[in-house]
Write an enzyme that holds these catalytic residues in place. Structure first.
Site, PDB file in Angstrom:
ATOM      1  N   LYS A  52       0.835  -1.200   0.000  1.00  0.00           N
ATOM      2  CA  LYS A  52       0.000   0.000   0.000  1.00  0.00           C
ATOM      3  C   LYS A  52       0.876   1.258   0.000  1.00  0.00           C
ATOM      4  O   LYS A  52       0.594   2.224  -0.705  1.00  0.00           O
ATOM      5  CB  LYS A  52      -0.945  -0.005   1.213  1.00  0.00           C
ATOM      6  N   GLN A  96      -5.164  -1.751   9.466  1.00  0.00           N
ATOM      7  CA  GLN A  96      -4.842  -3.048   8.873  1.00  0.00           C
ATOM      8  C   GLN A  96      -5.320  -4.175   9.779  1.00  0.00           C
ATOM      9  O   GLN A  96      -5.017  -4.191  10.970  1.00  0.00           O
ATOM     10  CB  GLN A  96      -3.310  -3.127   8.654  1.00  0.00           C
ATOM     11  N   ASP A 119     -11.390   2.112   3.611  1.00  0.00           N
ATOM     12  CA  ASP A 119     -11.610   0.666   3.503  1.00  0.00           C
ATOM     13  C   ASP A 119     -13.103   0.317   3.474  1.00  0.00           C
ATOM     14  O   ASP A 119     -13.465  -0.845   3.284  1.00  0.00           O
ATOM     15  CB  ASP A 119     -10.961  -0.054   4.700  1.00  0.00           C
TER      16      ASP A 119
END
Ligand code: NDP
Length: 283
Positions: A52, A96, A119
């Site tokens: 990322k 994450q 997300d």
């Protein structure tokens, strides 16, 4: 032989387009910035986070990483998220997963400001997806839809089957397909007669995390196979959930692993960060 749905090349093209959009934002003094929070030392997460950060670097998206110790408290985690919510220079926040078991990930996702939730895991964004409203969509299902669209594969009216019902892949995938007017069935570990269901799928999306789980006899001839799984086989090589060599002989389209949904997921994260930066009232 099936046509390979090349996620790597498609993602590259999407990133090229995004680069131009980012240049335009910068010309308006908006400098997109992503904050990534990682708790603990999960080796797979480290690789994902690195990928990322590489994508951000390539596109000129600013990036700040917050590496938290394994034993951090829930309060400390939420405080950090609140702090990042308030920062005007940060457009997107990503937590994450997985995070250590003593922490409540749902509470953490709920704390991320919906407008910065790149997300798409905040319940408000999930709810909007379920209602078919415009929102930030979680990157993997979003990447699946985008890949199908880039190959001009129709979704409307098709029978779609999703194997896996996780909150991060399976469930949002169901709604993404439904919003595109597919007729969707979702399967999980308690599903009976799985093979009978998967054989009805014009589009089969597999997200369970078991190498070679989907075999040739489970798929409808000429169907479209999307393999979300990322696993390691006995030789330690990255592989998906589908027996690629066998299934590609009967499918019409198939995604490889690696080089399929993985790069698309990262490209959609970049798409979401550009979107939050564009919309941002906080920048
Ligand atoms: P989870 O472990 O959270 O969920 C797995 C799902 O598979 C569960 O719903 C489970 O059912 C179901 N399942 C397990 N065994 C079976 C079975 N025998 N038959 C039918 N269903 C079964 O995994 P994730 O959704 O997080 O990830 C799935 C895979 O996708 C993993 O390999 C992961 O690494 C990969 N992944 C890839 C991404 C990418 O960018 N390409 C992004 C995210 C994940 P139940 O609910 O009943 O337990």
């Amino acid at each position: 032989m099936a046509v390979i749905l090349d996620g790597k090349e498609t993602a590259r093209r999407i990133r090229e387009k995004l680069k131009k959009n980012i240049e335009k934002l910068k010309a308006k003094n908006i400098f997109p910035k992503l904050a990534v929070i990682m708790v603990g030392e999960d080796p797979a997460s480290k690789i994902y986070v690195k990928n990322k950060s590489k994508a951000c670097e390539e596109l000129g998206v600013k990036y700040e990483e917050f590496l938290l110790k394994e034993d951090i408290s829930q309060e400390q985690l939420l405080n950090l998220i609140e702090e990042l919510n308030k920062r005007r220079d940060i457009h997107g926040i990503l937590l994450q997963s997985p995070i250590p078991k003593h922490l409540d990930i749902n509470e953490a996702f709920k704390t991320i400001l919906p407008e910065k939730d790149v997300d798409g895991f905040n319940p408000i964004n999930v709810g909007k997806l379920v209602l078919g409203q415009e929102t930030l969509i979680s990157c993997t299902p979003f990447g699946v839809i985008k890949l199908l669209e880039e190959y001009n594969i129709p979704i409307e009216g098709k029978n779609a089957v999703v194997i896996g019902r996780s909150n991060i892949v399976g469930k949002p995938m169901l709604h993404c397909l439904l919003n595109k007017n597919a007729t969707v069935t979702i399967c999980h570990s308690k599903t009976q007669n799985l093979k009978e269901i998967t054989k009805t799928a014009d589009i089969l999306v597999v997200a369970i995390g078991k190498p070679k789980f989907v075999t040739k006899d489970m798929v409808k001839p000429e169907s479209i196979i999307i393999d979300v799984g990322i696993n390691r086989n006995e030789e330690g090589k990255v592989c998906g959930d589908v027996d690629f060599e066998e299934v590609e002989k009967v499918a019409s389209y198939i995604t490889p692993v690696p080089g399929g949904i993985g790069p698309m997921t990262i490209a959609m994260l970049m798409e979401n960060i550009v979107k939050t930066a564009k919309n941002g009232k906080f920048c």
